[in-house]
Design a protein around this motif. Structure first.
Motif, short mmCIF file in Angstrom:
data_model
loop_
_atom_site.label_atom_id
_atom_site.label_comp_id
_atom_site.label_asym_id
_atom_site.label_seq_id
_atom_site.Cartn_x
_atom_site.Cartn_y
_atom_site.Cartn_z
N SER A 1 0.85 -1.19 0.00
CA SER A 1 0.00 0.00 0.00
C SER A 1 0.88 1.23 0.00
N GLU A 2 0.35 2.31 -0.51
CA GLU A 2 1.11 3.57 -0.50
C GLU A 2 1.57 3.89 0.92
N TRP B 1 2.15 5.16 -5.49
CA TRP B 1 1.49 4.40 -6.54
C TRP B 1 2.33 4.42 -7.82
N THR C 1 4.91 1.66 -8.99
CA THR C 1 4.52 0.40 -9.60
C THR C 1 5.33 0.17 -10.86
N VAL D 1 1.88 -1.18 -6.21
CA VAL D 1 1.54 -0.30 -5.09
C VAL D 1 0.09 0.14 -5.26
N PHE D 2 -0.70 -0.09 -4.23
CA PHE D 2 -2.10 0.29 -4.28
C PHE D 2 -2.34 1.53 -3.44
#
Lengths: 115, 112
Positions: free
Chosen positions: B14-15, B83, B86, B110-111
């Motif tokens: 995750s960010e 993000w 990625t 990366v979400f």
């Protein structure tokens, strides 16, 4: 040129045909590399040219693969009697010096599909 | 023959999470070390490199890597990913006058 240029960007060929991929390195770069990147995999080293030295061909997967380079300019990678497992992105890179310590600049690659 | 191992094949974060990607190589002589990044739809580009000197090297976009000679490692780190990080990340090694050998790559997602 401003960067490493590869042509064609995409190539679809029938199994058994020969293909020729071209790479124009950055002007003045003495070292030139060819790599293969299969879907979902890393970069597989194929061949390395350095100035007037004999090329390092240790990565070529079979005798169907060959590459040439004219001086410090254009290189061509030839695949004879293509097979489906040859389908991949073929990447070319060049760098300024013989030493691996200088940055390698990559082209956008040639996506080869053998049908 | 020299080889490069990247143990993480696919990393999902995750960010704002911290990132560390492992890289080990198998040559005991003097080496040059690199991390390259391939953003979606783009060509490979250099993230950072180590030739000599300070074993902690800084690269673009807040990335850094530490060369630990005793462990034959050159791990990539970033304290807080975004993000836009990625991409696929490749570690590479060369001897002083030899070709670049790449690892198999690590795909980072990366979400937000």
């Amino acid at each position: 040129g401003a960067g490493v240029s590869q042509s064609p960007s995409n190539k679809v060929t029938e199994k058994g045909k020969d293909v020729e991929l071209r790479c124009d390195p950055i002007s003045g770069h003495t070292a030139l590399y060819w790599y293969r990147q299969r879907l979902g995999q890393g970069l597989e080293f194929l061949i390395y040219f350095q100035g007037n030295s004999a090329p390092d061909k240790s990565g070529l997967p079979s005798d169907r693969f060959s590459a040439e380079r004219t001086g410090e300019s254009v290189s061509t990678l030839t695949i004879q009697r293509t097979q489906q497992e040859d389908s991949a992105v073929y990447l070319c890179a060049s760098s300024l010096e013989a030493s691996g310590g200088t940055e390698a600049f990559f082209g956008q690659g040639t996506r080869l599909t053998v049908v | 023959a020299q080889s490069v191992s990247q143990h993480n094949h696919h990393v999902i974060l995750s960010e704002a999470a911290s990132l560390e990607l492992g890289c080990n190589y198998s040559y005991g002589g003097t080496v040059n070390l690199f991390w390259y990044v391939q953003y979606p739809g783009q060509h490979l580009q250099l993230l950072l490199k180590y030739f000599s000197g300070d074993p902690l090297v800084k690269g673009i976009k807040g990335f850094e890597a530490e060369f630990i000679k005793s462990k034959f490692s050159f791990n990539l780190r970033k304290p807080s990913v975004q993000w836009s990080d990625t991409a696929e990340y490749f570690c590479a090694v060369s001897l002083l006058t030899d070709k670049l050998i790449f690892g198999t790559g690590t795909r980072l997602q990366v979400f937000p």
